[in-house]
Design a protein around this motif. Structure first.
Motif, PDB file in Angstrom:
ATOM      1  N   SER A   1       0.848  -1.195   0.000  1.00 15.38           N
ATOM      2  CA  SER A   1       0.000   0.000   0.000  1.00 15.38           C
ATOM      3  C   SER A   1       0.883   1.245   0.000  1.00 15.38           C
ATOM      4  CB  SER A   1      -0.914   0.005   1.225  1.00 15.38           C
ATOM      5  OG  SER A   1      -1.768  -1.116   1.223  1.00 15.38           O
ATOM      6  N   PHE A   2       0.757   2.036  -1.013  1.00 15.00           N
ATOM      7  CA  PHE A   2       1.473   3.300  -1.102  1.00 15.00           C
ATOM      8  C   PHE A   2       0.761   4.146  -2.147  1.00 15.00           C
ATOM      9  CE2 PHE A   2       3.540   0.161  -3.814  1.00 15.00           C
ATOM     10  CZ  PHE A   2       3.557   0.776  -5.041  1.00 15.00           C
ATOM     11  N   PRO A   3       0.964   5.445  -2.141  1.00 13.65           N
ATOM     12  CA  PRO A   3       0.297   6.291  -3.131  1.00 13.65           C
ATOM     13  C   PRO A   3       0.643   5.845  -4.554  1.00 13.65           C
ATOM     14  CG  PRO A   3       1.276   7.631  -1.401  1.00 13.65           C
ATOM     15  CD  PRO A   3       1.751   6.237  -1.173  1.00 13.65           C
ATOM     16  N   GLY A   4      -0.385   5.668  -5.347  1.00 13.56           N
ATOM     17  CA  GLY A   4      -0.166   5.249  -6.722  1.00 13.56           C
ATOM     18  C   GLY A   4       0.032   3.762  -6.897  1.00 13.56           C
ATOM     19  N   ALA A   5      -0.275   2.961  -5.864  1.00 14.69           N
ATOM     20  CA  ALA A   5      -0.080   1.511  -5.967  1.00 14.69           C
ATOM     21  C   ALA A   5      -0.891   0.926  -7.118  1.00 14.69           C
ATOM     22  CB  ALA A   5      -0.456   0.830  -4.646  1.00 14.69           C
ATOM     23  N   GLY A   6      -2.113   1.417  -7.286  1.00 20.18           N
ATOM     24  CA  GLY A   6      -2.947   0.909  -8.369  1.00 20.18           C
ATOM     25  C   GLY A   6      -2.346   1.183  -9.733  1.00 20.18           C
ATOM     26  N   LEU A   7      -1.772   2.377  -9.907  1.00 12.77           N
ATOM     27  CA  LEU A   7      -1.140   2.723 -11.175  1.00 12.77           C
ATOM     28  C   LEU A   7       0.082   1.847 -11.430  1.00 12.77           C
ATOM     29  CD1 LEU A   7      -0.833   4.529 -13.667  1.00 12.77           C
ATOM     30  CD2 LEU A   7       0.433   6.156 -12.224  1.00 12.77           C
ATOM     31  N   VAL A   8       0.856   1.580 -10.382  1.00  8.92           N
ATOM     32  CA  VAL A   8       2.024   0.711 -10.522  1.00  8.92           C
ATOM     33  C   VAL A   8       1.589  -0.688 -10.937  1.00  8.92           C
ATOM     34  CG1 VAL A   8       3.891  -0.426  -9.257  1.00  8.92           C
ATOM     35  CG2 VAL A   8       3.469   2.018  -8.926  1.00  8.92           C
ATOM     36  N   ALA A   9       0.519  -1.190 -10.312  1.00 12.29           N
ATOM     37  CA  ALA A   9       0.010  -2.516 -10.674  1.00 12.29           C
ATOM     38  C   ALA A   9      -0.395  -2.563 -12.138  1.00 12.29           C
ATOM     39  CB  ALA A   9      -1.179  -2.885  -9.781  1.00 12.29           C
ATOM     40  N   ALA A  10      -1.076  -1.516 -12.595  1.00 14.04           N
ATOM     41  CA  ALA A  10      -1.514  -1.478 -13.996  1.00 14.04           C
ATOM     42  C   ALA A  10      -0.313  -1.436 -14.944  1.00 14.04           C
ATOM     43  CB  ALA A  10      -2.406  -0.261 -14.226  1.00 14.04           C
ATOM     44  N   LEU A  11       0.717  -0.652 -14.601  1.00 14.52           N
ATOM     45  CA  LEU A  11       1.895  -0.558 -15.458  1.00 14.52           C
ATOM     46  C   LEU A  11       2.641  -1.892 -15.512  1.00 14.52           C
ATOM     47  CD1 LEU A  11       3.255   2.983 -14.477  1.00 14.52           C
ATOM     48  CD2 LEU A  11       2.115   2.318 -16.601  1.00 14.52           C
ATOM     49  N   LEU A  12       2.738  -2.565 -14.372  1.00 17.55           N
ATOM     50  CA  LEU A  12       3.406  -3.867 -14.351  1.00 17.55           C
ATOM     51  C   LEU A  12       2.649  -4.877 -15.201  1.00 17.55           C
ATOM     52  CD1 LEU A  12       4.390  -4.160 -10.572  1.00 17.55           C
ATOM     53  CD2 LEU A  12       5.955  -3.870 -12.501  1.00 17.55           C
ATOM     54  N   ALA A  13       1.316  -4.905 -15.029  1.00 18.15           N
ATOM     55  CA  ALA A  13       0.509  -5.848 -15.806  1.00 18.15           C
ATOM     56  C   ALA A  13       0.598  -5.547 -17.287  1.00 18.15           C
ATOM     57  CB  ALA A  13      -0.947  -5.798 -15.332  1.00 18.15           C
ATOM     58  N   ALA A  14       0.519  -4.274 -17.637  1.00 23.79           N
ATOM     59  CA  ALA A  14       0.599  -3.899 -19.054  1.00 23.79           C
ATOM     60  C   ALA A  14       1.961  -4.247 -19.639  1.00 23.79           C
ATOM     61  CB  ALA A  14       0.317  -2.406 -19.210  1.00 23.79           C
ATOM     62  N   THR A  15       3.022  -4.095 -18.841  1.00 23.86           N
ATOM     63  CA  THR A  15       4.363  -4.433 -19.319  1.00 23.86           C
ATOM     64  C   THR A  15       4.468  -5.915 -19.635  1.00 23.86           C
ATOM     65  OG1 THR A  15       5.358  -2.644 -18.036  1.00 23.86           O
ATOM     66  CG2 THR A  15       6.807  -4.435 -18.718  1.00 23.86           C
ATOM     67  N   VAL A  16       3.918  -6.765 -18.742  1.00 24.32           N
ATOM     68  CA  VAL A  16       3.978  -8.211 -18.961  1.00 24.32           C
ATOM     69  C   VAL A  16       3.149  -8.602 -20.182  1.00 24.32           C
ATOM     70  CG1 VAL A  16       3.292 -10.443 -18.019  1.00 24.32           C
ATOM     71  CG2 VAL A  16       4.489  -8.807 -16.576  1.00 24.32           C
ATOM     72  N   VAL A  17       1.913  -8.126 -20.242  1.00 25.39           N
ATOM     73  CA  VAL A  17       0.972  -8.593 -21.262  1.00 25.39           C
ATOM     74  C   VAL A  17       1.239  -7.980 -22.620  1.00 25.39           C
ATOM     75  CG1 VAL A  17      -1.473  -8.644 -21.914  1.00 25.39           C
ATOM     76  CG2 VAL A  17      -0.797  -9.089 -19.542  1.00 25.39           C
ATOM     77  N   PHE A  18       1.558  -6.683 -22.648  1.00 26.67           N
ATOM     78  CA  PHE A  18       1.700  -5.985 -23.929  1.00 26.67           C
ATOM     79  C   PHE A  18       3.153  -5.718 -24.325  1.00 26.67           C
ATOM     80  CE2 PHE A  18      -2.518  -4.782 -22.369  1.00 26.67           C
ATOM     81  CZ  PHE A  18      -3.302  -5.094 -23.458  1.00 26.67           C
ATOM     82  N   GLY A  19       4.091  -5.994 -23.448  1.00 25.73           N
ATOM     83  CA  GLY A  19       5.483  -5.676 -23.742  1.00 25.73           C
ATOM     84  C   GLY A  19       6.071  -6.555 -24.830  1.00 25.73           C
ATOM     85  N   PRO A  20       6.607  -5.983 -25.897  1.00 22.00           N
ATOM     86  CA  PRO A  20       7.180  -6.770 -27.007  1.00 22.00           C
ATOM     87  C   PRO A  20       8.642  -7.120 -26.746  1.00 22.00           C
ATOM     88  CG  PRO A  20       7.210  -4.458 -27.571  1.00 22.00           C
ATOM     89  CD  PRO A  20       6.598  -4.546 -26.181  1.00 22.00           C
ATOM     90  N   PHE A  21       8.908  -7.782 -25.591  1.00 26.84           N
ATOM     91  CA  PHE A  21      10.289  -8.086 -25.232  1.00 26.84           C
ATOM     92  C   PHE A  21      10.645  -9.514 -25.645  1.00 26.84           C
ATOM     93  CE2 PHE A  21       8.726  -5.118 -21.931  1.00 26.84           C
ATOM     94  CZ  PHE A  21       9.462  -4.017 -22.314  1.00 26.84           C
ATOM     95  N   CYS A  22      11.810  -9.678 -26.212  1.00 23.37           N
ATOM     96  CA  CYS A  22      12.358 -10.963 -26.622  1.00 23.37           C
ATOM     97  C   CYS A  22      11.626 -11.491 -27.851  1.00 23.37           C
ATOM     98  CB  CYS A  22      12.287 -12.010 -25.514  1.00 23.37           C
ATOM     99  SG  CYS A  22      13.162 -11.556 -24.022  1.00 23.37           S
ATOM    100  N   ALA A  23      12.380 -11.850 -28.852  1.00 25.34           N
ATOM    101  CA  ALA A  23      11.799 -12.403 -30.076  1.00 25.34           C
ATOM    102  C   ALA A  23      11.133 -13.729 -29.782  1.00 25.34           C
ATOM    103  CB  ALA A  23      12.900 -12.599 -31.118  1.00 25.34           C
ATOM    104  N   VAL A  24      10.097 -14.042 -30.562  1.00 28.47           N
ATOM    105  CA  VAL A  24       9.363 -15.290 -30.348  1.00 28.47           C
ATOM    106  C   VAL A  24      10.144 -16.435 -30.988  1.00 28.47           C
ATOM    107  CG1 VAL A  24       7.143 -16.453 -30.581  1.00 28.47           C
ATOM    108  CG2 VAL A  24       7.224 -13.976 -30.433  1.00 28.47           C
ATOM    109  N   ASP A  25      11.260 -16.795 -30.360  1.00 24.84           N
ATOM    110  CA  ASP A  25      12.066 -17.894 -30.869  1.00 24.84           C
ATOM    111  C   ASP A  25      12.187 -19.017 -29.849  1.00 24.84           C
ATOM    112  OD1 ASP A  25      13.585 -16.661 -28.988  1.00 24.84           O
ATOM    113  OD2 ASP A  25      15.255 -16.167 -30.303  1.00 24.84           O
ATOM    114  N   ARG A  26      11.429 -18.893 -28.742  1.00 25.54           N
ATOM    115  CA  ARG A  26      11.462 -19.896 -27.683  1.00 25.54           C
ATOM    116  C   ARG A  26      12.903 -20.175 -27.252  1.00 25.54           C
ATOM    117  NH1 ARG A  26       6.114 -21.807 -27.992  1.00 25.54           N
ATOM    118  NH2 ARG A  26       5.048 -19.863 -28.484  1.00 25.54           N
TER     119      ARG A  26
END
Length: 357
Positions: free
Chosen positions: A225-250
């Protein structure tokens, strides 16, 4: 979440992750899954939230004797099955419209109304479809996760709810070891929708750690719990789900990214989301709506993804980008509208049957 404090941030993130899954499938319709190489990890968020919900929504009711096993199973049935019914019906309608082009199950099955109705009836049992059908849930391929979530619900109601907190911790450690083996062996978590050994092994690896980790976080009452915790959670989730990191080469880097996301980042999303709070108002209402809307969106969009692929392949080779933008926009509108109608239909189906209290 039934019978518990509302976690609006976690509700909103469930909607964000559902959008990520839809976006991934639309990218696949265009033959471009590499545009969102890790969006399948939205499933891991859903599974973490499943375990978290078990504890915050039901643990106290078990303890004070206001919830029975039958009551729990009925609540979970009402949560899961009606959307299987509505989603499969939508898939059946698309099968009638698109015919053999809708190859969500075996291409060897020629268009046949009687067979299609038989497949529809089979999906309502929530049993895994044969390997030859192509996926566990042939009329809404993405709902393969429900098969494993149902087993997680049964296991929680019959056994896991009785575990001491330290026992859950042991299960988290064992699940992490199993999950790590899966990602090291296959270099990705993007498996699970087919009834084959490889997919079953991966799906179980995806489910065990995440469900137990969600349970442990809720049982211990951990949150950040800290100011902006919800925004941090959203940024982390968006980074995981939408982040184009690492080529899809398994490759090994791809596997390392996915392991870090599952073992570190997504649990942090739950912790910060649980610690974040929103003032009452329209935005909080919108977040609650996204929590309700996310499951219908997730459970009904796949036939539209198939239609989008058909439209894309039928377009002229020299079609301008505006043509494809119009196709994607149309598919998005149809998906959103179907999800809204499904949500309303499920509400109507379950309102009378939902237990009081």
């Amino acid at each position: 979440m039934v019978g518990a404090k509302r976690y609006e941030v976690l509700d909103a993130l469930r909607g964000l992750c559902a959008i990520g899954v839809v976006a991934l499938h639309f990218c696949e319709a265009y033959g471009k899954p590499a545009w969102l190489p890790h969006a399948h990890l939205a499933v891991e968020y859903f599974l973490l939230l499943t375990g978290f919900t078990f504890i915050v929504a039901y643990d106290r009711r078990w303890a004070d004797g206001t919830l029975t096993l039958g009551g729990f199973l009925w609540r979970r049935f009402l949560r899961l099955w009606p959307l299987v019914l509505v989603g499969s019906f939508i898939g059946l309608v698309f099968r009638f419209i698109l015919g053999a082009q809708m190859s969500t199950f075996s291409r060897a099955l020629a268009p046949d109304a009687l067979k299609d109705v038989g497949v529809f009836c089979y999906t309502l049992t929530l049993l895994p479809a044969p390997k030859s059908w192509g996926c566990l849930q042939p009329l809404q391929a993405q709902t393969w996760t429900l098969f494993y979530i149902i087993w997680a619900n049964l296991a929680y109601g019959l056994l896991f709810r009785r575990l001491k907190t330290w026992m859950i911790g042991v299960c988290v450690a064992a699940g992490a070891a199993y999950s790590l083996y899966v990602v090291c062996h296959f270099h990705s978590y993007a498996l699970g929708w087919v009834w084959t050994e490889r997919h079953i092994v991966t799906a179980c690896g995806r489910v065990v750690f995440t469900v137990f980790a969600g349970m442990l976080i809720a049982r211990k009452g951990w949150k950040l719990s800290f100011p902006g915790a919800g925004l941090v959670a959203a940024l982390l989730a968006a980074t995981v789900v939408f982040g184009p990191f690492c080529a899809v080469d398994r490759s090994v880097p791809f596997a390392v990214y996915e392991a870090v996301a599952v073992f570190v980042v997504l649990p942090l999303v739950i912790l910060t989301g649980a610690g974040g709070c929103l003032p009452e108002g329209r935005f909080a209402d919108f977040c609650r709506f996204m929590g309700r809307y996310s499951f219908p969106l997730y459970a009904t969009h796949f036939p539209v993804r198939i239609a989008l692929g058909i439209w894309r392949r039928s377009a002229p080779a020299d079609a301008p980008w505006t043509h494809h933008a119009a196709l994607i926009f149309s598919a998005t509108v149809i998906s959103l509208a179907l999800a809204w109608l499904a949500m309303k239909a499920v509400d109507a189906l379950t309102r009378a049957a939902r237990p009081r209290g």
